[in-house]
Design a protein around this motif. Structure first.
Motif, PDB file in Angstrom:
ATOM      1  N   GLN A 268      -1.021  -9.259   2.280  1.00 21.35           N
ATOM      2  CA  GLN A 268      -2.088  -8.257   2.351  1.00 21.35           C
ATOM      3  C   GLN A 268      -2.546  -7.958   3.775  1.00 21.35           C
ATOM      4  O   GLN A 268      -3.710  -7.674   4.025  1.00 21.35           O
ATOM      5  CB  GLN A 268      -3.257  -8.662   1.448  1.00 21.35           C
ATOM      6  CG  GLN A 268      -2.837  -8.762  -0.006  1.00 21.35           C
ATOM      7  CD  GLN A 268      -3.958  -9.133  -0.926  1.00 21.35           C
ATOM      8  OE1 GLN A 268      -4.992  -8.475  -0.916  1.00 21.35           O
ATOM      9  NE2 GLN A 268      -3.754 -10.177  -1.719  1.00 21.35           N
ATOM     10  N   GLN A 269      -1.591  -8.014   4.703  1.00 24.99           N
ATOM     11  CA  GLN A 269      -1.877  -7.592   6.071  1.00 24.99           C
ATOM     12  C   GLN A 269      -1.708  -6.086   6.220  1.00 24.99           C
ATOM     13  O   GLN A 269      -2.253  -5.498   7.144  1.00 24.99           O
ATOM     14  CB  GLN A 269      -0.944  -8.304   7.051  1.00 24.99           C
ATOM     15  CG  GLN A 269      -1.179  -9.782   7.126  1.00 24.99           C
ATOM     16  CD  GLN A 269      -0.140 -10.437   8.020  1.00 24.99           C
ATOM     17  OE1 GLN A 269       1.065 -10.310   7.806  1.00 24.99           O
ATOM     18  NE2 GLN A 269      -0.626 -11.141   9.029  1.00 24.99           N
ATOM     19  N   GLY A 270      -0.919  -5.469   5.334  1.00 18.67           N
ATOM     20  CA  GLY A 270      -0.670  -4.040   5.413  1.00 18.67           C
ATOM     21  C   GLY A 270      -0.101  -3.513   4.114  1.00 18.67           C
ATOM     22  O   GLY A 270       0.140  -4.268   3.171  1.00 18.67           O
ATOM     23  N   ILE A 271       0.082  -2.204   4.090  1.00 19.35           N
ATOM     24  CA  ILE A 271       0.692  -1.510   2.960  1.00 19.35           C
ATOM     25  C   ILE A 271       1.756  -0.582   3.532  1.00 19.35           C
ATOM     26  O   ILE A 271       1.580  -0.010   4.610  1.00 19.35           O
ATOM     27  CB  ILE A 271      -0.352  -0.715   2.147  1.00 19.35           C
ATOM     28  CG1 ILE A 271      -1.420  -1.643   1.577  1.00 19.35           C
ATOM     29  CG2 ILE A 271       0.314   0.065   1.016  1.00 19.35           C
ATOM     30  CD1 ILE A 271      -2.533  -0.927   0.817  1.00 19.35           C
ATOM     31  N   ALA A 272       2.852  -0.436   2.811  1.00 21.26           N
ATOM     32  CA  ALA A 272       3.958   0.411   3.259  1.00 21.26           C
ATOM     33  C   ALA A 272       4.303   1.429   2.170  1.00 21.26           C
ATOM     34  O   ALA A 272       3.944   1.250   1.002  1.00 21.26           O
ATOM     35  CB  ALA A 272       5.180  -0.444   3.586  1.00 21.26           C
ATOM     36  N   ALA A 273       5.012   2.474   2.564  1.00 20.77           N
ATOM     37  CA  ALA A 273       5.501   3.471   1.605  1.00 20.77           C
ATOM     38  C   ALA A 273       6.835   4.014   2.069  1.00 20.77           C
ATOM     39  O   ALA A 273       7.070   4.203   3.275  1.00 20.77           O
ATOM     40  CB  ALA A 273       4.491   4.620   1.454  1.00 20.77           C
ATOM     41  N   ASN A 274       7.716   4.254   1.110  1.00 22.27           N
ATOM     42  CA  ASN A 274       8.998   4.919   1.322  1.00 22.27           C
ATOM     43  C   ASN A 274       8.980   6.221   0.546  1.00 22.27           C
ATOM     44  O   ASN A 274       8.418   6.278  -0.560  1.00 22.27           O
ATOM     45  CB  ASN A 274      10.160   4.072   0.768  1.00 22.27           C
ATOM     46  CG  ASN A 274      10.494   2.933   1.655  1.00 22.27           C
ATOM     47  OD1 ASN A 274      10.970   3.124   2.762  1.00 22.27           O
ATOM     48  ND2 ASN A 274      10.266   1.720   1.173  1.00 22.27           N
ATOM     49  N   ALA A 275       9.617   7.251   1.081  1.00 17.06           N
ATOM     50  CA  ALA A 275       9.719   8.534   0.369  1.00 17.06           C
ATOM     51  C   ALA A 275      11.100   9.126   0.583  1.00 17.06           C
ATOM     52  O   ALA A 275      11.678   9.027   1.674  1.00 17.06           O
ATOM     53  CB  ALA A 275       8.662   9.519   0.874  1.00 17.06           C
ATOM     54  N   VAL A 276      11.616   9.728  -0.470  1.00 19.45           N
ATOM     55  CA  VAL A 276      12.872  10.461  -0.417  1.00 19.45           C
ATOM     56  C   VAL A 276      12.624  11.836  -0.999  1.00 19.45           C
ATOM     57  O   VAL A 276      11.937  11.951  -2.033  1.00 19.45           O
ATOM     58  CB  VAL A 276      13.981   9.733  -1.217  1.00 19.45           C
ATOM     59  CG1 VAL A 276      15.275  10.519  -1.193  1.00 19.45           C
ATOM     60  CG2 VAL A 276      14.201   8.338  -0.671  1.00 19.45           C
ATOM     61  N   VAL A 277      13.162  12.878  -0.356  1.00 19.64           N
ATOM     62  CA  VAL A 277      13.049  14.236  -0.895  1.00 19.64           C
ATOM     63  C   VAL A 277      14.412  14.891  -0.927  1.00 19.64           C
ATOM     64  O   VAL A 277      15.296  14.549  -0.140  1.00 19.64           O
ATOM     65  CB  VAL A 277      12.115  15.153  -0.072  1.00 19.64           C
ATOM     66  CG1 VAL A 277      10.696  14.666  -0.071  1.00 19.64           C
ATOM     67  CG2 VAL A 277      12.611  15.366   1.329  1.00 19.64           C
ATOM     68  N   ILE A 278      14.531  15.821  -1.844  1.00 23.72           N
ATOM     69  CA  ILE A 278      15.651  16.751  -1.807  1.00 23.72           C
ATOM     70  C   ILE A 278      15.051  18.138  -1.748  1.00 23.72           C
ATOM     71  O   ILE A 278      14.140  18.476  -2.518  1.00 23.72           O
ATOM     72  CB  ILE A 278      16.639  16.569  -2.982  1.00 23.72           C
ATOM     73  CG1 ILE A 278      17.863  17.448  -2.776  1.00 23.72           C
ATOM     74  CG2 ILE A 278      15.977  16.845  -4.309  1.00 23.72           C
ATOM     75  CD1 ILE A 278      19.066  17.044  -3.591  1.00 23.72           C
TER      76      ILE A 278
END
Length: 158
Positions: free
Chosen positions: A144-154
């Motif tokens: 719980q030191q940080g939060i991450a996110a990944n995203a992919v689009v077409i």
């Protein structure tokens, strides 16, 4: 013609900041540190769109040392990118976003995040997928030191 892009963002959790994800204010004792509102969901999505079109990244478009973007609403920044003439030549096929966070539980907020993003992108709700996962206590997200996110689009040429 189709273009595929990937985006990733991470911010440190700190006290005395609102936790904003996908344009939703989430009750939590800590929020994400950043120059803007630090909405990693939207930041990863913007980077995936920009990457698909070889237009740089959000740091190029919205420099972190520019006072104009201090505490900026990331949903408004996403709108600016999406309305840019180079992006406006494309329509969203779909996007898939994964949030990596040990806490808080995000399932109650995901539907609103999807609605917020689909509104800005002018697409159907089923073109926006958002899901959350933990790291089973491992790494900076797990502790719980940080939060991450990944995203992919077409993206598809109009």
């Amino acid at each position: 013609m189709f273009r595929i892009g990937h985006g990733y963002d991470v911010h440190r959790l700190v006290p005395a900041r609102n936790l904003i994800l996908g344009g939703v204010s989430i009750p939590h004792p800590t929020g994400l540190e950043g120059h803007s509102d630090a909405d990693i969901v939207v930041h990863a999505l913007m980077d995936s769109i920009l990457g698909a079109l070889a237009l740089g990244d959000i740091g190029v478009w919205f420099p972190p040392d520019d006072p104009a973007f201090k505490d900026a609403d990331s949903m408004k920044l996403l709108s600016r990118i999406w309305k840019d003439k180079k992006c406006a030549a494309y329509k969203l096929g779909n996007c898939d976003i994964t949030i990596i966070a040990q806490q808080p539980k995000l399932s109650p907020f995901i539907e609103q995040m999807r609605k917020n993003i689909s509104k800005v992108l002018g697409c159907k709700l089923d073109q926006v997928s958002i899901k959350a996962t933990t790291t089973e206590g491992l790494g900076f997200c797990g502790t719980q030191q940080g939060i991450a996110a990944n995203a992919v689009v077409i993206l598809e040429k109009k």
